[in-house]
Scaffold this active site. Structure first.
Site, PDB file in Angstrom:
ATOM      1  N   TYR A 146      30.882  87.164 -14.065  1.00  0.00           N
ATOM      2  CA  TYR A 146      32.010  86.929 -14.967  1.00  0.00           C
ATOM      3  C   TYR A 146      31.791  85.678 -15.824  1.00  0.00           C
ATOM      4  CZ  TYR A 146      35.484  90.369 -13.371  1.00  0.00           C
ATOM      5  OH  TYR A 146      36.183  91.514 -13.127  1.00  0.00           O
ATOM      6  N   LYS A 197      24.624  93.646  -2.758  1.00  0.00           N
ATOM      7  CA  LYS A 197      23.661  94.676  -3.166  1.00  0.00           C
ATOM      8  C   LYS A 197      22.274  94.067  -2.985  1.00  0.00           C
ATOM      9  CE  LYS A 197      22.680  98.755  -4.934  1.00  0.00           C
ATOM     10  NZ  LYS A 197      22.885 100.013  -4.166  1.00  0.00           N
ATOM     11  N   ASP A 230      27.871  99.913  -2.533  1.00  0.00           N
ATOM     12  CA  ASP A 230      28.115 101.349  -2.714  1.00  0.00           C
ATOM     13  C   ASP A 230      28.611 101.975  -1.411  1.00  0.00           C
ATOM     14  OD1 ASP A 230      25.571 100.796  -1.691  1.00  0.00           O
ATOM     15  OD2 ASP A 230      24.540 102.369  -2.824  1.00  0.00           O
ATOM     16  N   ASP A 254      36.345  92.731  -7.585  1.00  0.00           N
ATOM     17  CA  ASP A 254      37.190  93.356  -8.600  1.00  0.00           C
ATOM     18  C   ASP A 254      37.208  94.863  -8.408  1.00  0.00           C
ATOM     19  OD1 ASP A 254      38.686  93.621 -11.046  1.00  0.00           O
ATOM     20  OD2 ASP A 254      36.835  94.295 -11.998  1.00  0.00           O
ATOM     21  N   ASP A 258      40.419  97.553  -6.485  1.00  0.00           N
ATOM     22  CA  ASP A 258      41.075  98.724  -7.086  1.00  0.00           C
ATOM     23  C   ASP A 258      40.888  99.954  -6.191  1.00  0.00           C
ATOM     24  OD1 ASP A 258      41.687  97.161  -9.362  1.00  0.00           O
ATOM     25  OD2 ASP A 258      41.313  98.851 -10.715  1.00  0.00           O
TER      26      ASP A 258
END
Ligand code: IPM
Ligand code: MG
Length: 395
Positions: A146, A197, A230, A254, A258
């Site tokens: 970000y 990751k 993932d 983030d 959701d």
């Protein structure tokens, strides 16, 4: 006792899209606690977004920065206007929700995910996977891709354009957020899952090593696991009850929050709280905002779910005001409003009539009126039951 000297200063910034609609309900809730629970707070409203930009040339005018500088806590609504509204990227970068998070280095973002039994039918996930869902995503909020440099969009020699950003974390940045996750896990069910990751990204490899090293050195009592992002996304929809605390980077947090919102019934349900390190005087500013964004498609229709913002206010009671009884009272009032059948459009079952944003606020206020006397009589037991949640303070 005069409260003005000791009163906590709370600035309410509705912002854009559905932001002002949901924070208007939080404002009513705050006013109720001030009036009925002798809560020592002073409220101030401040402007943010396209409105003040068109009037002053700044998304966050000087008055808003001043209000924030003075405040102990910020109750924020949402950022992001309709695509057609011209706020240049440069003006957004100068002053925006992201620069607010960054300016006060509010690096620790807590996003609790709780499946309310009353919403089992409304949630997109099957009721049987929702049983016992109660976890917290600890999202790193002021570093990573970000904010990483270099970033930009450049023109290449062959005429194409190239966009680029940088995912970057130092050991110190990883360790301070890992510590928040480890301490929170220790105060809850003792399990932390770090998400990265690391099979592809160096920044993630370092993340994994540092989280593990801190756990081994200082938190041997916490059971630490690691998941690739993932796989984590899949696990959150497959079996969300397995999680206690998740700690992860800015962008993965983030996305995963959701995703996790579906276990809570709707994105409109999720609250959040963000903290920085305490200053020299031991004061730490805190930002309370729902996880949902500005939702321009439903803005101005009075149908947005205000519970994400209202539950953020409960986090404010617990974390900034250190009033766990009031936090619990508000959370119970939300649960009672839902059990009583109040559903905004995002939660309503087909064929049923949803309530408006304000009517949901009314339902919570009515539940507060009903619950306050009950809580007063049985307070000790209630607060003991709340011990685990009260321990969500990370400092
Ligand atoms: C969130 C939001 C913000 C983010 C946006 C509005 C910048 O999606 O808080 O999750 O990406 O952090
Ligand atoms: Mg988001």
């Amino acid at each position: 006792m005069s409260t003005s000297a000791t009163a906590a200063k709370i600035v309410i910034i509705g912002g854009e899209g559905i932001g002002p609609e949901v924070t208007a309900q939080s404002r009513r809730i705050l006013a109720w606690f001030a009036a009925h629970r002798a809560m020592p707070i002073v409220l101030r409203d401040a402007e943010y977004g396209v409105g003040p930009y068109l009037a002053t040339g700044e998304v966050m005018p000087a008055d808003t920065w001043e209000a924030i500088d003075e405040a102990d806590a910020i109750v924020f609504g949402a950022t992001g206007g309709p695509e057609t509204t011209a706020v240049p990227a440069e003006a957004r970068r100068r002053a925006s929700l992201l620069s607010l998070r960054r300016k006060f280095d509010l690096y620790a973002n807590l996003r609790p995910i709780v499946a309310h039994p009353a919403l089992a039918e409304a949630a997109p996930l099957k009721a049987r996977v929702l049983d016992g869902v109660d976890f917290v995503i600890v999202r790193e909020l002021t570093r990573g891709i970000y904010f990483g440099e270099p970033r930009g969009i450049e023109r290449l020699a062959d005429g194409q354009r190239r966009g680029f950003n940088t995912e970057t974390y130092t050991t110190g940045e990883i360790r301070r957020i890992a510590r928040v996750g480890l301490e929170l896990a220790r105060s809850r069910r003792g399990r932390l899952c770090s998400v990265d990751k690391a099979n592809v990204l160096e920044a993630s490899l370092l993340w994994r090593e540092e989280v593990q090293a801190l756990r081994d050195a200082e938190f041997p009592d916490v059971a630490l696991s690691h998941l690739y992002v993932d796989n984590c996304a899949m696990q959150i929809v497959r079996a969300p009850a397995q999680f206690d605390v998740i700690v992860t980077s800015n962008i993965f947090g983030d996305i995963l929050s959701d995703c996790a919102a579906m276990a809570a019934g709707s994105l409109g349900m999720l609250p959040s709280a963000s903290f920085g390190a305490p200053d020299a005087a031991g004061r730490s500013k805190a930002l309370y905002e729902p996880v949902h964004g500005s939702a321009p498609d439903i803005a101005g229709k009075a149908i947005a779910n205000p519970l994400g913002s209202i539950l953020s206010v409960a986090m404010l009671f617990r974390q900034t005001l250190k009033r766990p009884e009031d936090a619990l009272l508000l959370e119970r009032a939300v649960a009672r409003a839902l059990t009583g059948g109040a559903r905004t459009a995002d939660l309503a079952e087909p064929g049923s009539k949803p309530v408006s944003t304000r009517e949901m606020g009314d339902a919570v206020l009515a539940a507060l009126e009903a619950l306050a006397p009950e809580m007063a009589s049985g307070r000790a037991g209630e607060v003991a039951a709340d011990k685990r949640q009260a321990a969500m303070t990370h400092s």
